[in-house]
Write a protein that holds these residues in place. Structure first.
Motif, mmCIF file in Angstrom:
data_model
loop_
_atom_site.group_PDB
_atom_site.id
_atom_site.type_symbol
_atom_site.label_atom_id
_atom_site.label_comp_id
_atom_site.label_asym_id
_atom_site.label_seq_id
_atom_site.Cartn_x
_atom_site.Cartn_y
_atom_site.Cartn_z
ATOM 1 N N LEU A 2 0.847 -1.193 0.000
ATOM 2 C CA LEU A 2 0.000 0.000 0.000
ATOM 3 C C LEU A 2 0.878 1.237 0.000
ATOM 4 O O LEU A 2 1.946 1.253 0.631
ATOM 5 N N PRO A 51 -1.256 2.879 5.795
ATOM 6 C CA PRO A 51 -2.674 2.593 5.546
ATOM 7 C C PRO A 51 -3.570 3.292 6.547
ATOM 8 O O PRO A 51 -3.249 3.412 7.726
ATOM 9 N N GLU A 52 -4.708 3.777 6.061
ATOM 10 C CA GLU A 52 -5.683 4.427 6.922
ATOM 11 C C GLU A 52 -6.747 3.413 7.322
ATOM 12 O O GLU A 52 -7.440 2.861 6.476
ATOM 13 N N ALA A 87 -6.325 -2.727 7.395
ATOM 14 C CA ALA A 87 -5.745 -3.161 6.123
ATOM 15 C C ALA A 87 -5.152 -4.545 6.335
ATOM 16 O O ALA A 87 -4.128 -4.690 7.004
ATOM 17 N N THR A 129 -6.086 -6.659 -0.648
ATOM 18 C CA THR A 129 -6.070 -6.209 0.747
ATOM 19 C C THR A 129 -7.482 -5.875 1.191
ATOM 20 O O THR A 129 -8.164 -5.044 0.580
ATOM 21 N N THR A 141 -8.996 -1.817 3.040
ATOM 22 C CA THR A 141 -8.786 -0.797 2.012
ATOM 23 C C THR A 141 -9.431 -1.210 0.699
ATOM 24 O O THR A 141 -9.658 -0.376 -0.182
ATOM 25 N N ASP A 142 -9.709 -2.531 0.545
ATOM 26 C CA ASP A 142 -10.429 -3.072 -0.610
ATOM 27 C C ASP A 142 -9.764 -2.700 -1.930
ATOM 28 O O ASP A 142 -10.396 -2.163 -2.850
ATOM 29 N N THR A 163 -2.268 0.886 -7.050
ATOM 30 C CA THR A 163 -3.384 0.112 -6.512
ATOM 31 C C THR A 163 -4.654 0.504 -7.257
ATOM 32 O O THR A 163 -4.772 1.634 -7.745
#
Length: 352
Positions: A247, A251-252, A255, A273, A276-277, A294
């Motif tokens: 990522l 990551p927010e 994840a 992932t 976060t899809d 991504t």
């Protein structure tokens, strides 16, 4: 006649098989036709004989489909798949607690049992059906290094080593990968490689092509990263070389990487992932990986990822669909093609 039916012009029609969680509304094992040009899927039928058939594998001739039953009283089942409705070949065979993955190896079905932290071997009869009981079980030892999992083994994947008599077992709970073999039907450990504490390895994929599997990409669920390892066949073990993030940036929110596949030419790797899809595109460069970009996975909570004939298939568990993507051969970037409804989808396998 094998799994695939014949199209009107006599060509062999490919099939896809979709596993799901019946406990979450899934329909069991779905059978779908595969369009040869677009990769699109069309559901034909299915079977709900086995609860929670979350992971599937096909026999080499495509006539028999094997499925785990991901329950505390875990089991593995074999279906004959010569029509649109898979037919059980016999009663499911008991394995460990919560099997999450399976593979075929040396005349056996091997299961990775997440709950009991074990690998179970079930012999195959000459016709590809299952023996009445397991021939042996390997119980992993060790404890988790990070705070995100209980301090116990959690086997998550088993995968044969290419061109070799051994197989690899990935354990999320012990942060390690084991190189194993079968001795008289009993799985035994030959080597074990410890990865970074707290990384939580989940699945791996071998680098194909001229390298003959000399690199292995281990996807870490708790990082989220891929650990690049050198595969020193035939002696082993794995040698960890470094990690690459799947990522961009930090990551927010949640994840949790789930699946990794590598293109047949060895130029690209893709990961999925959850949270976060997204699908991540990674370029293979020398002994390492580089994150290219991504793209959205086409649904919610992508549990598994499969590549076949230029198409990526994603089983989106919580949105209840399977989405397919056409992969640009030059950039490796997937472009969404379409999707079908598949409640609580957990995996997709395709025949040859």
């Amino acid at each position: 006649m094998t799994t695939a039916a014949r199209a009107a012009d006599g060509r062999r029609q490919r099939r896809a098989y979709i596993g799901s969680f019946t406990s979450a509304g899934g329909l069991g094992v779905l059978v779908a036709a595969v369009d040869e040009e677009s990769g699109a899927l069309t559901v034909l039928g299915g079977a709900d004989d086995v609860p929670d058939p979350s992971c599937l594998a096909l026999s080499p001739d495509g006539d028999i489909l094997y499925a785990v039953s991901e329950r505390p009283d875990g089991a593995v089942a074999a279906y004959r798949v010569t029509g649109d409705k898979p037919e059980l070949t016999g009663p499911p065979v008991a394995v460990g607690d919560g099997p999450t993955h399976l593979c075929l190896h040396a005349g056996h079905v091997l299961t990775a049992d997440y709950g009991s932290g074990s690998v179970t071997a079930v012999p195959l009869r000459p016709d590809g059906t299952l023996a009445a009981r397991a021939s042996g079980t390997l119980r992993h030892a060790g404890s988790a290094s990070g705070p995100s999992r209980p301090g116990q083994p959690h086997a998550h994947q088993v995968l044969p080593a290419p061109g070799d008599h051994r197989f690899l077992g990935v354990d999320l709970g012990t942060d390690s990968v084991r190189v194993c073999a079968l001795e008289n039907g009993v799985p035994v450990v030959r080597r074990e490689t410890a990865l970074r504490p707290g990384s939580g390895p989940r699945h791996l994929a071998f680098q194909p092509g001229e390298t003959d599997g000399s690199y292995v990409y281990v996807l870490n669920e708790l990082a989220p990263t891929v650990t690049v390892c050198r595969w020193n066949a035939p002696e082993g073990p794995l040698e960890a070389l470094g990690e690459t993030s799947v990522l961009p940036g930090a990551p927010e929110g949640d994840a949790y990487p789930s699946g990794v596949v590598v293109s047949p030419d060895g130029r690209f790797a893709w990961t999925a992932t959850r949270g976060t899809d997204v699908l991540s595109v990674l370029a293979v460069e020398d002994a390492g990986l580089r994150l290219v970009t991504t793209v959205p996975c086409g649904g919610h909570w992508p549990r598994a990822l499969t590549y076949a004939a230029g198409t990526l298939y994603v089983a989106n568990e919580r949105s209840g669909d399977v989405t397919w993507f056409t992969v640009d051969p030059d950039t490796g970037v997937p472009v969404r093609g379409g999707s079908i409804e598949a409640p609580a989808a957990s995996c997709v396998v395709l025949d040859v």
